[in-house]
Design a protein around this motif. Structure first.
Motif, PDB file in Angstrom:
ATOM      1  N   ALA A 139      34.206  -1.758  89.416  1.00  0.00           N
ATOM      2  CA  ALA A 139      32.794  -1.766  89.813  1.00  0.00           C
ATOM      3  C   ALA A 139      32.177  -0.373  89.699  1.00  0.00           C
ATOM      4  O   ALA A 139      31.033  -0.214  89.264  1.00  0.00           O
ATOM      5  CB  ALA A 139      32.656  -2.294  91.237  1.00  0.00           C
ATOM      6  N   ALA A 140      32.937   0.644  90.092  1.00  0.00           N
ATOM      7  CA  ALA A 140      32.413   2.014  90.075  1.00  0.00           C
ATOM      8  C   ALA A 140      32.044   2.473  88.664  1.00  0.00           C
ATOM      9  O   ALA A 140      31.077   3.218  88.474  1.00  0.00           O
ATOM     10  CB  ALA A 140      33.446   2.962  90.685  1.00  0.00           C
ATOM     11  N   PHE A 141      32.813   2.021  87.672  1.00  0.00           N
ATOM     12  CA  PHE A 141      32.559   2.438  86.289  1.00  0.00           C
ATOM     13  C   PHE A 141      31.726   1.426  85.500  1.00  0.00           C
ATOM     14  O   PHE A 141      31.483   1.625  84.312  1.00  0.00           O
ATOM     15  CB  PHE A 141      33.891   2.656  85.557  1.00  0.00           C
ATOM     16  CG  PHE A 141      34.590   3.932  85.928  1.00  0.00           C
ATOM     17  CD1 PHE A 141      34.340   5.105  85.228  1.00  0.00           C
ATOM     18  CD2 PHE A 141      35.492   3.972  86.978  1.00  0.00           C
ATOM     19  CE1 PHE A 141      34.979   6.292  85.564  1.00  0.00           C
ATOM     20  CE2 PHE A 141      36.144   5.146  87.329  1.00  0.00           C
ATOM     21  CZ  PHE A 141      35.889   6.311  86.621  1.00  0.00           C
ATOM     22  N   MET A 142      31.267   0.360  86.168  1.00  0.00           N
ATOM     23  CA  MET A 142      30.613  -0.739  85.463  1.00  0.00           C
ATOM     24  C   MET A 142      29.392  -0.297  84.662  1.00  0.00           C
ATOM     25  O   MET A 142      29.259  -0.607  83.477  1.00  0.00           O
ATOM     26  CB  MET A 142      30.211  -1.825  86.464  1.00  0.00           C
ATOM     27  CG  MET A 142      29.429  -2.983  85.868  1.00  0.00           C
ATOM     28  SD  MET A 142      30.398  -3.996  84.740  1.00  0.00           S
ATOM     29  CE  MET A 142      31.347  -4.963  85.907  1.00  0.00           C
ATOM     30  N   TRP A 143      28.477   0.454  85.272  1.00  0.00           N
ATOM     31  CA  TRP A 143      27.221   0.772  84.588  1.00  0.00           C
ATOM     32  C   TRP A 143      27.454   1.667  83.365  1.00  0.00           C
ATOM     33  O   TRP A 143      26.779   1.530  82.344  1.00  0.00           O
ATOM     34  CB  TRP A 143      26.231   1.423  85.548  1.00  0.00           C
ATOM     35  CG  TRP A 143      26.540   2.839  85.912  1.00  0.00           C
ATOM     36  CD1 TRP A 143      27.297   3.279  86.962  1.00  0.00           C
ATOM     37  CD2 TRP A 143      26.086   4.019  85.227  1.00  0.00           C
ATOM     38  NE1 TRP A 143      27.360   4.646  86.974  1.00  0.00           N
ATOM     39  CE2 TRP A 143      26.620   5.136  85.928  1.00  0.00           C
ATOM     40  CE3 TRP A 143      25.295   4.242  84.108  1.00  0.00           C
ATOM     41  CZ2 TRP A 143      26.388   6.448  85.533  1.00  0.00           C
ATOM     42  CZ3 TRP A 143      25.062   5.553  83.700  1.00  0.00           C
ATOM     43  CH2 TRP A 143      25.597   6.634  84.422  1.00  0.00           C
ATOM     44  N   ILE A 144      28.456   2.565  83.457  1.00  0.00           N
ATOM     45  CA  ILE A 144      28.739   3.446  82.321  1.00  0.00           C
ATOM     46  C   ILE A 144      29.334   2.638  81.178  1.00  0.00           C
ATOM     47  O   ILE A 144      28.973   2.821  80.002  1.00  0.00           O
ATOM     48  CB  ILE A 144      29.715   4.567  82.731  1.00  0.00           C
ATOM     49  CG1 ILE A 144      29.173   5.346  83.917  1.00  0.00           C
ATOM     50  CG2 ILE A 144      29.967   5.507  81.552  1.00  0.00           C
ATOM     51  CD1 ILE A 144      30.109   6.429  84.421  1.00  0.00           C
ATOM     52  N   ARG A 145      30.249   1.725  81.515  1.00  0.00           N
ATOM     53  CA  ARG A 145      30.883   0.915  80.481  1.00  0.00           C
ATOM     54  C   ARG A 145      29.872   0.011  79.781  1.00  0.00           C
ATOM     55  O   ARG A 145      29.893  -0.137  78.555  1.00  0.00           O
ATOM     56  CB  ARG A 145      31.995   0.066  81.103  1.00  0.00           C
ATOM     57  CG  ARG A 145      32.784  -0.704  80.067  1.00  0.00           C
ATOM     58  CD  ARG A 145      33.841  -1.576  80.708  1.00  0.00           C
ATOM     59  NE  ARG A 145      34.467  -2.423  79.706  1.00  0.00           N
ATOM     60  CZ  ARG A 145      35.185  -3.495  79.989  1.00  0.00           C
ATOM     61  NH1 ARG A 145      35.356  -3.855  81.252  1.00  0.00           N
ATOM     62  NH2 ARG A 145      35.716  -4.220  79.033  1.00  0.00           N
ATOM     63  N   VAL A 146      28.971  -0.577  80.551  1.00  0.00           N
ATOM     64  CA  VAL A 146      27.942  -1.447  79.979  1.00  0.00           C
ATOM     65  C   VAL A 146      27.019  -0.657  79.059  1.00  0.00           C
ATOM     66  O   VAL A 146      26.687  -1.096  77.952  1.00  0.00           O
ATOM     67  CB  VAL A 146      27.133  -2.143  81.089  1.00  0.00           C
ATOM     68  CG1 VAL A 146      25.906  -2.840  80.509  1.00  0.00           C
ATOM     69  CG2 VAL A 146      28.012  -3.150  81.831  1.00  0.00           C
ATOM     70  N   LEU A 147      26.606   0.506  79.516  1.00  0.00           N
ATOM     71  CA  LEU A 147      25.715   1.338  78.702  1.00  0.00           C
ATOM     72  C   LEU A 147      26.393   1.718  77.389  1.00  0.00           C
ATOM     73  O   LEU A 147      25.772   1.670  76.315  1.00  0.00           O
ATOM     74  CB  LEU A 147      25.310   2.592  79.481  1.00  0.00           C
ATOM     75  CG  LEU A 147      24.343   3.557  78.782  1.00  0.00           C
ATOM     76  CD1 LEU A 147      23.070   2.833  78.344  1.00  0.00           C
ATOM     77  CD2 LEU A 147      24.007   4.740  79.690  1.00  0.00           C
ATOM     78  N   ASN A 148      27.671   2.088  77.451  1.00  0.00           N
ATOM     79  CA  ASN A 148      28.408   2.417  76.222  1.00  0.00           C
ATOM     80  C   ASN A 148      28.480   1.228  75.274  1.00  0.00           C
ATOM     81  O   ASN A 148      28.361   1.382  74.050  1.00  0.00           O
ATOM     82  CB  ASN A 148      29.832   2.873  76.571  1.00  0.00           C
ATOM     83  CG  ASN A 148      29.866   4.275  77.139  1.00  0.00           C
ATOM     84  OD1 ASN A 148      29.011   5.094  76.835  1.00  0.00           O
ATOM     85  ND2 ASN A 148      30.859   4.552  77.972  1.00  0.00           N
TER      86      ASN A 148
END
Length: 454
Positions: free
Chosen positions: A366-375
């Motif tokens: 969950a903590a890394f979700m937004w970065i992974r989605v953006l990538n």
């Protein structure tokens, strides 16, 4: 920054939803195949969960290779559909089918005759190896079937025809679920296959899925049902362009998938409980990720169509909208995952230690979700649809192999950290990827019309 306006941009949002919604449903169902297998196998114990999860790591490599081939082809077909060039869409589809089937056949034979050796790459636990090998032997027979289905699904998707693959996926999931329970536990007088039953049910589901795809395509979308005689009409220019775009995508997916397998080796060096907890998280992550896969695929189709039609300004505007929508939804997903992590993990019949590890893995995810989605949106949605596959390959390769994998092995083997901390260090690759992706997107060098002069 411009504010998204539903009324003003209604046409864009309608097109996005019409493309994304069926893709979300299809990917949800595809991810559910793994989720259902894990739930069914859960009744056989931790060893069975770990073995099927590690067996799926090899299947994962096959899937991403096929995704690489069809992903490279999709750059062409999306732009060709923007020009309404059906003849060349057929030629690209044929090339994609030939390469995909050959790759699947080679890896299927390797898996069928060397299943125990492949399992031993991931773990030294003899019980896990034996159990996983029986599952892998059956599931390996489905790879060629999967290649055919994935190719047609990809082509239809770039043409905006996304309902058919969704319907077929529903059929496949239903078959896999029912047969899974029957074959794994030996219901209704059927022999009890155990973990091998999950592989056998997957094989039957894939066979039905492929047959349904070919029958319906032949009746409803005859213009994309390729014929072998088309191979004589493929010119050298098309072949060169096809491979120049597809090879970087295949290499990207291959290196990324092998990187994921390397992560699995790092997790397996901790304990069998660690493997089982990570596999539970993976099945939940797959279900969570389907929304963003739908949006990313819609992004690639719409922007690819824009570029093929010569509308660069629309491509840039649409890329901004997709980026903002994805980040907003990923933050919402992060909150939901944190809230529901414990209740969802409680559905699995596993010891308390495995359950606790799985919950903490989900918190890291969950903590890394937004970065992974953006990538994902930037590299797979924008750069690939624009034909900038070589830069996308470099960004993925550097971040996985020079950042994520070394940190994961250091955390597992040198620092002897718990699995959720190892996963957190592995996820640092996403930060590196974002640092590489943003400058390229802002430079606008990724916008290339690959359909010219073919």
């Amino acid at each position: 920054m411009k504010v998204l306006n539903w009324n003003k941009d209604r046409k864009f949002y309608n097109k996005m939803l019409n493309l994304a919604a069926p893709i979300v449903i299809q990917n949800l169902i595809q991810s559910s195949l793994s989720f259902v297998d894990t739930l069914i196998i859960g009744g056989l114990g931790v060893t069975a969960i770990a073995s099927v999860g590690l067996g799926n790591q090899y299947l994962f490599i096959i899937q991403v290779l096929l995704t690489g081939v069809t992903g490279g082809a999709a750059v062409f077909t999306a732009q060709l559909w923007g020009k309404k060039d059906i003849d060349n869409i057929n030629r690209v589809t044929l090339l994609s089918l030939i390469i995909g089937i050959l790759l699947a056949l080679i890896l299927s034979l390797a898996s069928f005759f060397n299943s125990s050796w492949i399992m031993s790459i991931y773990t030294k636990d003899i019980a896990v190896i034996n159990c996983g090998a029986s599952y892998l032997r059956f599931s390996s027979l489905s790879y060629v079937l999967l290649a055919i289905t994935v190719t047609y699904s990809s082509v239809l998707r770039t043409m905006g025809r996304v309902k058919l693959p969704t319907i077929i996926s529903v059929i496949a999931l239903s078959i896999n679920t029912v047969l899974g329970y029957i074959l794994v536990y030996g219901m209704f007088g059927v022999h009890k296959f155990g973990a091998a039953g999950a592989g056998l049910s997957t094989l039957i589901a894939r066979l039905t899925e492929m047959a349904a795809m070919l029958i319906i395509v032949g009746k409803e979308y005859k213009e994309v049902l390729v014929k072998i005689k088309l191979i004589t009409t493929i010119n050298l220019t098309l072949v060169k362009k096809f491979f120049s775009l597809t090879i970087p995508v295949v290499i990207t997916e291959l290196l990324w998938s092998v990187g994921i397998s390397a992560y699995a080796i790092a997790y397996s060096s901790i304990s069998t409980d660690a493997i089982a907890s990570k596999n539970i998280m993976n099945t939940i992550e797959g279900l969570t990720w389907v929304v963003f896969l739908g949006i990313g695929n819609a992004c690639a189709v719409i922007i690819g169509n824009d570029i093929g039609a010569g509308n660069e300004r629309d491509a840039l505007e649409h890329s901004r909208k997709f980026t903002e929508i994805s980040v907003g939804l990923s933050v919402a997903a992060m909150v939901i995952i944190i809230i529901l992590a414990k209740p969802i993990v409680s559905l699995f019949n596993v010891p308390q230690a495995v359950s606790q590890f799985a919950v903490k893995n989900l918190y890291v995810m969950a903590a890394f979700m937004w970065i992974r989605v953006l990538n994902f949106i930037l590299l797979s949605g924008l750069l690939r649809s624009g034909g900038d596959t070589k830069y996308s390959m470099a960004a993925d390769m550097i971040s996985v192999w020079f950042v994520g994998v070394p940190l994961a092995f250091a955390a597992a083997k040198l620092w002897h950290l718990p699995v959720y901390f190892v996963y957190a260090f592995a996820s640092v690759e996403e930060i590196a990827k974002l640092v590489l992706a943003l400058p390229r997107v802002y430079s606008k060098k990724w916008i290339k019309n690959v359909t010219e002069a073919i």
